[in-house]
Design an enzyme around this catalytic site. Sequence first.
Site, PDB file in Angstrom:
ATOM      1  N   ASP A  11      19.974  22.087  33.116  1.00  0.00           N
ATOM      2  CA  ASP A  11      20.797  20.907  32.855  1.00  0.00           C
ATOM      3  C   ASP A  11      19.837  19.744  32.603  1.00  0.00           C
ATOM      4  O   ASP A  11      19.298  19.165  33.535  1.00  0.00           O
ATOM      5  CB  ASP A  11      21.699  20.613  34.058  1.00  0.00           C
ATOM      6  CG  ASP A  11      22.585  19.405  33.838  1.00  0.00           C
ATOM      7  OD1 ASP A  11      23.017  19.180  32.683  1.00  0.00           O
ATOM      8  OD2 ASP A  11      22.862  18.680  34.812  1.00  0.00           O
ATOM      9  N   GLU A  71      22.271  23.230  28.458  1.00  0.00           N
ATOM     10  CA  GLU A  71      23.496  22.525  28.081  1.00  0.00           C
ATOM     11  C   GLU A  71      23.227  21.645  26.874  1.00  0.00           C
ATOM     12  O   GLU A  71      22.184  20.994  26.784  1.00  0.00           O
ATOM     13  CB  GLU A  71      24.005  21.678  29.245  1.00  0.00           C
ATOM     14  CG  GLU A  71      25.374  21.083  28.982  1.00  0.00           C
ATOM     15  CD  GLU A  71      25.978  20.463  30.220  1.00  0.00           C
ATOM     16  OE1 GLU A  71      27.036  20.938  30.650  1.00  0.00           O
ATOM     17  OE2 GLU A  71      25.379  19.514  30.754  1.00  0.00           O
ATOM     18  N   ASP A 143      22.959  18.187  39.596  1.00  0.00           N
ATOM     19  CA  ASP A 143      22.094  18.711  38.545  1.00  0.00           C
ATOM     20  C   ASP A 143      21.811  20.200  38.749  1.00  0.00           C
ATOM     21  O   ASP A 143      21.906  20.990  37.807  1.00  0.00           O
ATOM     22  CB  ASP A 143      20.788  17.910  38.478  1.00  0.00           C
ATOM     23  CG  ASP A 143      21.042  16.432  38.237  1.00  0.00           C
ATOM     24  OD1 ASP A 143      21.637  16.104  37.191  1.00  0.00           O
ATOM     25  OD2 ASP A 143      20.679  15.612  39.100  1.00  0.00           O
TER      26      ASP A 143
END
EC number: 3.1.21.10
Length: 170
Positions: A11, A71, A143
């Site tokens: 992420d 992502e 996160d």
Amino acid sequence: MQTTIRIIGIDPGLRRTGWGIIETLGNALRFVASGTVTSDGDKDLASRLCELHDGLADVVHGFQPHEAAVEQTFVNKDATATLKLGQARGIAMLVPARAGLRVAEYAPNAVKKAVIGVGHGEKQQIHMMLKVLMPKAEFKGNDAADALAIAICHAHNRQAITSRLAALAG
């Protein structure tokens, strides 16, 4: 014969880049590790990107994943913040690619749909479902949790991706 596949989900973020590692064997998921790589906000951008690179490189080297998932960046109203996030995302894609891993990308809504069943949801729903899917999962903060969700999304989608790549190569 099925093989265990180790996946790192990433992420990306300039301040905090979350990472999560799972193993998948068939439909079974197993938590391996998770954490966050941080950069010093008082440093210049290049130094911060180096910190993210070195931290992620240590994780990839230490855990030896087979595949990676990152992502996709969403565009927000602040162009400067979006550009910086894009640079951090570039590091998140570069590190596993340089380690020889195939890197898949997933939209935030696809990640949420894979984990909580719908494309929109709260962070707490993701946390709760991570514990349902992998009761031994440990994560500190959003996160690392998001990174685990990205890895799970890839675990659910990797067979279709592998089939498509084989068809293109064939």
